[in-house]
Design a protein around this motif. Sequence first.
Motif, mmCIF file in Angstrom:
data_model
loop_
_atom_site.group_PDB
_atom_site.id
_atom_site.type_symbol
_atom_site.label_atom_id
_atom_site.label_comp_id
_atom_site.label_asym_id
_atom_site.label_seq_id
_atom_site.Cartn_x
_atom_site.Cartn_y
_atom_site.Cartn_z
ATOM 1 N N ALA A 67 0.826 -1.216 0.000
ATOM 2 C CA ALA A 67 0.000 0.000 0.000
ATOM 3 C C ALA A 67 0.855 1.261 0.000
ATOM 4 C CB ALA A 67 -0.928 0.002 1.212
ATOM 5 N N HIS A 68 2.006 1.210 0.658
ATOM 6 C CA HIS A 68 2.909 2.368 0.731
ATOM 7 C C HIS A 68 4.347 1.876 0.694
ATOM 8 C CE1 HIS A 68 -0.282 5.262 1.810
ATOM 9 N NE2 HIS A 68 -0.799 4.257 2.511
ATOM 10 N N ARG A 69 5.227 2.686 0.068
ATOM 11 C CA ARG A 69 6.654 2.380 -0.012
ATOM 12 C C ARG A 69 7.438 3.583 0.477
ATOM 13 N NH1 ARG A 69 6.850 -1.788 -4.092
ATOM 14 N NH2 ARG A 69 4.928 -1.758 -5.326
ATOM 15 N N TRP A 70 8.446 3.321 1.299
ATOM 16 C CA TRP A 70 9.382 4.368 1.710
ATOM 17 C C TRP A 70 10.793 3.811 1.558
ATOM 18 C CZ3 TRP A 70 5.223 2.943 4.953
ATOM 19 C CH2 TRP A 70 4.163 3.853 4.993
ATOM 20 N N ASN A 71 11.656 4.558 0.877
ATOM 21 C CA ASN A 71 13.038 4.128 0.676
ATOM 22 C C ASN A 71 14.012 5.117 1.289
ATOM 23 O OD1 ASN A 71 12.190 1.900 -0.731
ATOM 24 N ND2 ASN A 71 13.248 2.413 -2.640
ATOM 25 N N ALA A 72 15.129 4.598 1.806
ATOM 26 C CA ALA A 72 16.220 5.447 2.285
ATOM 27 C C ALA A 72 16.928 6.072 1.083
ATOM 28 C CB ALA A 72 17.192 4.610 3.106
ATOM 29 N N PRO A 73 17.718 7.129 1.309
ATOM 30 C CA PRO A 73 18.483 7.720 0.198
ATOM 31 C C PRO A 73 19.286 6.673 -0.555
ATOM 32 C CG PRO A 73 18.610 9.123 2.126
ATOM 33 C CD PRO A 73 17.904 7.867 2.569
ATOM 34 N N ALA A 74 19.354 6.831 -1.868
ATOM 35 C CA ALA A 74 20.058 5.915 -2.768
ATOM 36 C C ALA A 74 19.462 4.505 -2.736
ATOM 37 C CB ALA A 74 21.554 5.866 -2.447
ATOM 38 N N ASP A 75 18.203 4.389 -2.277
ATOM 39 C CA ASP A 75 17.505 3.100 -2.241
ATOM 40 C C ASP A 75 18.310 2.029 -1.497
ATOM 41 O OD1 ASP A 75 15.406 4.189 -3.674
ATOM 42 O OD2 ASP A 75 16.232 3.583 -5.612
ATOM 43 N N ARG A 76 18.879 2.427 -0.363
ATOM 44 C CA ARG A 76 19.704 1.493 0.413
ATOM 45 C C ARG A 76 18.862 0.546 1.262
ATOM 46 N NH1 ARG A 76 24.747 2.292 0.572
ATOM 47 N NH2 ARG A 76 25.019 1.347 2.627
ATOM 48 N N PHE A 77 17.672 0.961 1.613
ATOM 49 C CA PHE A 77 16.801 0.150 2.488
ATOM 50 C C PHE A 77 15.368 0.609 2.264
ATOM 51 C CE2 PHE A 77 14.674 -1.221 6.333
ATOM 52 C CZ PHE A 77 15.256 -2.462 6.585
ATOM 53 N N GLY A 78 14.431 -0.299 2.489
ATOM 54 C CA GLY A 78 13.034 0.059 2.266
ATOM 55 C C GLY A 78 12.131 -0.353 3.408
ATOM 56 N N LEU A 79 11.069 0.422 3.623
ATOM 57 C CA LEU A 79 9.957 0.055 4.479
ATOM 58 C C LEU A 79 8.733 -0.100 3.588
ATOM 59 C CD1 LEU A 79 10.391 2.495 7.515
ATOM 60 C CD2 LEU A 79 10.657 0.003 7.583
ATOM 61 N N ARG A 80 7.987 -1.167 3.791
ATOM 62 C CA ARG A 80 6.789 -1.417 2.990
ATOM 63 C C ARG A 80 5.612 -1.649 3.927
ATOM 64 N NH1 ARG A 80 10.023 0.368 0.159
ATOM 65 N NH2 ARG A 80 10.936 -0.466 -1.773
ATOM 66 N N LEU A 81 4.517 -0.921 3.676
ATOM 67 C CA LEU A 81 3.295 -1.128 4.438
ATOM 68 C C LEU A 81 2.364 -1.984 3.581
ATOM 69 C CD1 LEU A 81 1.926 -0.320 7.147
ATOM 70 C CD2 LEU A 81 0.632 1.363 5.825
ATOM 71 N N LEU A 82 2.042 -3.153 4.103
ATOM 72 C CA LEU A 82 1.198 -4.110 3.389
ATOM 73 C C LEU A 82 -0.220 -4.098 3.954
ATOM 74 C CD1 LEU A 82 3.608 -7.194 3.272
ATOM 75 C CD2 LEU A 82 3.451 -5.285 1.661
ATOM 76 N N GLU A 83 -1.170 -4.426 3.076
ATOM 77 C CA GLU A 83 -2.555 -4.607 3.495
ATOM 78 C C GLU A 83 -3.110 -5.822 2.779
ATOM 79 O OE1 GLU A 83 -4.362 -0.929 2.433
ATOM 80 O OE2 GLU A 83 -4.664 -1.503 0.332
ATOM 81 N N PRO A 84 -4.202 -6.404 3.297
ATOM 82 C CA PRO A 84 -4.779 -7.565 2.608
ATOM 83 C C PRO A 84 -5.158 -7.224 1.164
ATOM 84 C CG PRO A 84 -5.669 -7.359 4.817
ATOM 85 C CD PRO A 84 -4.880 -6.125 4.580
ATOM 86 N N ALA A 85 -4.846 -8.143 0.260
ATOM 87 C CA ALA A 85 -5.144 -7.906 -1.155
ATOM 88 C C ALA A 85 -6.640 -8.059 -1.417
ATOM 89 C CB ALA A 85 -4.355 -8.895 -2.006
#
Length: 330
Positions: free
Chosen positions: A312-330
């Motif tokens: 549902a949402h994506r957040w990446n650190a600078p230079a795409d070094r790490f990511g946080l992903r918020l998931l929800e039921p499909a």
Amino acid sequence: MNSLARHALHRPAPPVLLDLCPTPDDLRGDVIAGLSSDPKTLPSKYFYDARGSQLFEEITRQPEYDLTRTEIALLQASMRDIREAVGAEAHVVEYGSGSGRKTQLLLGGLDSAVAYTPVEISREMLLESTQRLAYAFPEVQMLPVCADFTRPVPIPPPLQPAARRLAFFPGSTLGNFDEAASVELLAAMRETIGDDGRALIGIDLLKDVAEMEAAYNDAAGVTAAFTLNLLARINREAGADFDRRRFAHRAVFSPERSRIETSIVSRCAQVVHVAGQAFHLDAGEPIHVEISHKYTDAHFDALAAAAGLRVAHRWNAPADRFGLRLLEPA
């Protein structure tokens, strides 16, 4: 009323532990099964005894290992968006909670979280971190569970009903599982959060190979000590006779599988014993102990979809070094 009495009124109730921690019999059986397989393996979930948990915290502070620092900075930068996406009065369920450093940021940033359930295999670290969080957040009910979260775990219900559950799985721990196990774990989270819950997952992203390998082979040797501490635990709890001087830590990147593969390598031909059973190792023979996948968006999205979830949402650190992903039921 004096200040001491006022403080006592606001002191949080001690967390009530649900203890489902694996027993020495579980460990012994898993070790014997792993050493009887071809290739030989040892379960990485047993890294985290008291000493192993301390060593892992040291790893996160090594200059080569910036994953934890990067994730904390990303969590801080994204917290307002996460708060809005999750909503108020969530019950946070964290898998492999560790020291709780990231949890403190999450609970402090969410809107009126009602309960927190850490699921952690290291009893000492679980009790220490939960007690610390209980004092920091006396309004949040602490419901710790000491268990192996790779197996079904009952989630204690809070006294105050929650609007939804938020599964929290930071640190790219998902990357320690193969494809099938990753989907199985995500599917279990899908069941835990229900139809209106969310899951916040940390994923380490694919980057320069030398940089990734350095993170698992720090110059100070802390990661090597962490890996070999597993043998000390097996000696102590499973009646084994591993001589750590005869083994070495090895961590290399596999481009075909997009993951770091960590092994304990026998330095010589030798025989080790576990609970009276003998196991022969050749010189140079690896015992596989851990994998750490490095993801692309396409790879992670496919895992989530296979488990009945969507990003549902994506957040990446600078230079795409790490990511946080918020998931929800499909």
